[in-house]
Design an enzyme around this catalytic site. Structure first.
Site, PDB file in Angstrom:
ATOM      1  N   GLU A   1      -6.671  75.589 -51.935  1.00 23.85           N
ATOM      2  CA  GLU A   1      -7.725  74.876 -51.211  1.00 23.85           C
ATOM      3  C   GLU A   1      -7.103  74.063 -50.079  1.00 23.85           C
ATOM      4  O   GLU A   1      -5.957  73.629 -50.158  1.00 23.85           O
ATOM      5  CB  GLU A   1      -8.530  73.994 -52.163  1.00 23.85           C
ATOM      6  CG  GLU A   1      -7.717  72.988 -52.977  1.00 23.85           C
ATOM      7  CD  GLU A   1      -7.406  71.712 -52.225  1.00 23.85           C
ATOM      8  OE1 GLU A   1      -8.119  71.410 -51.247  1.00 23.85           O
ATOM      9  OE2 GLU A   1      -6.450  71.028 -52.609  1.00 23.85           O
ATOM     10  N   PHE A   2      -7.902  73.852 -49.030  1.00 19.80           N
ATOM     11  CA  PHE A   2      -7.458  73.088 -47.868  1.00 19.80           C
ATOM     12  C   PHE A   2      -8.501  72.047 -47.482  1.00 19.80           C
ATOM     13  O   PHE A   2      -8.823  71.865 -46.309  1.00 19.80           O
ATOM     14  CB  PHE A   2      -7.184  74.035 -46.690  1.00 19.80           C
ATOM     15  CG  PHE A   2      -6.163  75.098 -46.992  1.00 19.80           C
ATOM     16  CD1 PHE A   2      -4.808  74.825 -46.904  1.00 19.80           C
ATOM     17  CD2 PHE A   2      -6.561  76.364 -47.400  1.00 19.80           C
ATOM     18  CE1 PHE A   2      -3.867  75.803 -47.193  1.00 19.80           C
ATOM     19  CE2 PHE A   2      -5.630  77.350 -47.691  1.00 19.80           C
ATOM     20  CZ  PHE A   2      -4.272  77.069 -47.584  1.00 19.80           C
TER      21      PHE A   2
ATOM     22  N   ALA B   1      -0.866  57.305 -35.207  1.00 24.03           N
ATOM     23  CA  ALA B   1       0.083  56.340 -35.767  1.00 24.03           C
ATOM     24  C   ALA B   1      -0.644  55.362 -36.679  1.00 24.03           C
ATOM     25  O   ALA B   1      -1.808  55.024 -36.455  1.00 24.03           O
ATOM     26  CB  ALA B   1       0.784  55.593 -34.643  1.00 24.03           C
TER      27      ALA B   1
ATOM     28  N   LYS C   1      -7.991  56.674 -47.620  1.00 28.11           N
ATOM     29  CA  LYS C   1      -8.636  57.070 -46.367  1.00 28.11           C
ATOM     30  C   LYS C   1     -10.120  56.762 -46.497  1.00 28.11           C
ATOM     31  O   LYS C   1     -10.619  56.518 -47.605  1.00 28.11           O
ATOM     32  CB  LYS C   1      -8.402  58.555 -46.062  1.00 28.11           C
ATOM     33  CG  LYS C   1      -9.039  59.504 -47.070  1.00 28.11           C
ATOM     34  CD  LYS C   1      -8.834  60.961 -46.671  1.00 28.11           C
ATOM     35  CE  LYS C   1      -9.639  61.330 -45.454  1.00 28.11           C
ATOM     36  NZ  LYS C   1      -9.597  62.784 -45.171  1.00 28.11           N
TER      37      LYS C   1
ATOM     38  N   ARG D   1     -10.273  68.315 -47.115  1.00 30.91           N
ATOM     39  CA  ARG D   1      -9.950  66.921 -46.847  1.00 30.91           C
ATOM     40  C   ARG D   1     -10.924  66.041 -47.616  1.00 30.91           C
ATOM     41  O   ARG D   1     -12.134  66.232 -47.515  1.00 30.91           O
ATOM     42  CB  ARG D   1     -10.059  66.615 -45.353  1.00 30.91           C
ATOM     43  CG  ARG D   1      -9.085  67.378 -44.462  1.00 30.91           C
ATOM     44  CD  ARG D   1      -9.468  67.207 -43.003  1.00 30.91           C
ATOM     45  NE  ARG D   1     -10.802  67.750 -42.746  1.00 30.91           N
ATOM     46  CZ  ARG D   1     -11.480  67.555 -41.611  1.00 30.91           C
ATOM     47  NH1 ARG D   1     -10.953  66.831 -40.648  1.00 30.91           N
ATOM     48  NH2 ARG D   1     -12.687  68.086 -41.449  1.00 30.91           N
TER      49      ARG D   1
ATOM     50  N   THR E   1      -3.066  73.270 -56.821  1.00 28.53           N
ATOM     51  CA  THR E   1      -1.847  73.368 -56.024  1.00 28.53           C
ATOM     52  C   THR E   1      -0.666  73.509 -56.970  1.00 28.53           C
ATOM     53  O   THR E   1      -0.371  72.600 -57.749  1.00 28.53           O
ATOM     54  CB  THR E   1      -1.678  72.125 -55.134  1.00 28.53           C
ATOM     55  OG1 THR E   1      -2.805  72.030 -54.253  1.00 28.53           O
ATOM     56  CG2 THR E   1      -0.406  72.224 -54.307  1.00 28.53           C
TER      57      THR E   1
ATOM     58  N   CYS F   1      -2.699  64.654 -52.160  1.00 29.65           N
ATOM     59  CA  CYS F   1      -2.047  65.884 -51.705  1.00 29.65           C
ATOM     60  C   CYS F   1      -0.704  65.665 -51.034  1.00 29.65           C
ATOM     61  O   CYS F   1       0.325  66.125 -51.534  1.00 29.65           O
ATOM     62  CB  CYS F   1      -2.980  66.636 -50.750  1.00 29.65           C
ATOM     63  SG  CYS F   1      -4.456  67.290 -51.540  1.00 29.65           S
TER      64      CYS F   1
END
Length: 443
Positions: free
Chosen positions: A152-153, A253, A321, A155, A121, A261
């Site tokens: 790239e995208f 939320a 995450k 996750r 990126t 990222c």
């Protein structure tokens, strides 16, 4: 095709392994010889579901290899991917030193015509910088080097799935022939190909992440209003999500976004805008909201107790995450530091990320081998990362484990019915608090 990938971090390793899976001959390059030695044995330096298995499979198949020597890795390569880190600098801009070093190495070592693809990126204009560096340092003037942007995208936690089932592959080039070669390279994946110019491809990456971060901060602001008005942010998000113009994804939320990222890319885009004398007020607000969101959870915990001095607080989840061991910009870092600063005793558990967390969290954080052990004798617990293990836990067990069954859910993992049945005290984000039959508020 013969492909070289420079950098075996998250982006580079996933890219190389997945390209080898569709039968390209891939050589991944990293200057860390010890890391390369582990990779050659099929040992992944990162936790990503399915990655280790694909590594082992393609090493055995002979389509994937690793080296610490650029000259060896570039030999016979038709495409070279630059996938090194672009860490955030103090002013928020991207540090391109690693990219520049790779460009110089390509110029000095490549012996054949090649397409150089930037996967990292990078700010708009970086690919042209790479092209200039290669031209200035090329040792063989007969070699033709073409450049392309291919952001790239992926996750984290679902990178393999995203690679083979993504929404699109973006190819940015100034030459049709180069775009066609890269399209052919990706053809076995069967994904939509979007071709554009180099600068637009570079911007697509930043714009995409900035928009997703904006959705997260927006719903978090709505959640804060919901709490004050007695509305339920989950119902609000569901109602909004039925509108196809809005969609439900990224309207969850919680205690804010983190990772490698969104924080880095939003700051970088603010700097990119500033570089062309544009004040990106919206994105600055997105960043501010996200920073505040993590501290709001601490304020919520503080308001529940007269004092946090000596209170035992358990953090459930440390990674930014689930399904990753990545601690970059994780909410747990802010929570742990703030709780310790207010005198709390902080216990913690994460299924994967505890080793990575130890260098980032305060020294006096306590780590446990299971959620149950971490919850023993706690005055309150905080769900920081929505691992399935926490989403599926029996809330009724908190009564026997904790001093008092008080749960702060930073990811809204449970519904009202489940909490009421468990008879625990429950504080979530953007929803009314639920008290147990024996709660003593401000005890």
């Amino acid at each position: 095709m013969n492909i070289a990938v420079v950098g075996t971090g998250y982006v580079g390793l996933v890219t190389g392994v997945c390209l080898s899976e569709i039968d390209h001959q891939v050589t991944c390059i990293d200057i860390d010889a010890e890391k390369v030695s582990s990779l050659q044995k099929g040992i992944s330096p990162i936790y990503e579901p399915g990655l280790s298995e694909l590594m082992e499979k393609n090493i055995k198949k002979g389509t994937l290899q690793f080296t610490s020597e650029h000259a060896q890795g570039f030999k016979d390569a038709e495409v070279i991917f630059i996938a090194v880190g672009t860490p955030q600098q103090a002013d928020g801009s991207a540090n391109l030193n690693f990219v520049s070093e790779v460009a110089k190495s390509i110029a000095q070592n490549v012996k054949q015509d090649v397409i150089v693809v930037t996967k990292s990126t990078v700010p708009v204009g970086t690919n042209y910088m790479v092209q200039s560096i290669i031209k200035e340092n090329i040792t063989n003037n007969n070699v033709k080097v073409k450049i392309a942007s291919n952001p790239e995208f992926l996750r984290e936690g679902s990178a393999i799935q995203d690679t083979f089932n993504g929404d699109r592959i973006v190819i940015g080039t100034d030459e049709k022939e180069t775009a066609n070669i890269l399209e052919k390279m990706y053809k076995p994946m069967g994904l939509p190909i979007f071709k554009t110019d180099i600068s637009s491809a570079e911007m697509i990456k930043y714009a995409s992440n900035a928009f997703l971060a904006t959705k997260i901060s927006f719903i978090n602001e709505i959640s804060n209003i919901c709490e004050k008005l007695g509305a339920n942010v989950e119902d609000v998000a569901d109602g909004m999500g039925y509108d196809r113009r809005i969609g439900r994804n990224f309207l969850n939320a919680g205690i804010g976004y983190g990772g490698s990222c969104f924080p880095k890319d939003t700051h970088a885009l603010v700097q990119i805008a500033g570089g062309v004398e544009h004040n990106f007020k919206l994105l600055k607000s997105v960043i501010e909201v996200n920073n505040n969101q993590q501290r709001l959870m601490v304020e919520k915990i503080k308001s529940r107790f007269r004092s946090l001095e000596g209170k035992v607080i358990t953090l459930l989840g440390l990674a930014f995450k689930p399904n990753t061991d990545d601690m970059r910009e994780a909410a747990s870092i802010v929570l742990a530091k703030e709780l310790v600063a207010h005198g709390a005793v902080v216990k913690s558990y994460d299924p994967i990320a505890m080793e990575n967390a130890k260098s980032l969290l305060p020294d006096n954080i306590q780590y446990y081998s299971s959620a149950k052990r971490a919850l023993e004798c706690a005055d309150a617990a905080v769900i920081v990362t929505e691992w399935d293990e926490f989403k599926n836990m029996d809330l009724a067990e908190l009564h026997s484990l904790m001093n008092e069954a008080i749960l702060f859910d930073g990811r809204n993992c449970f519904d009202e019915k489940t909490v009421i049945q468990a008879d625990i005290e429950y504080h979530s984000v953007g929803r009314k608090s639920l008290l147990s039959s024996h709660s003593l508020i401000n005890s």
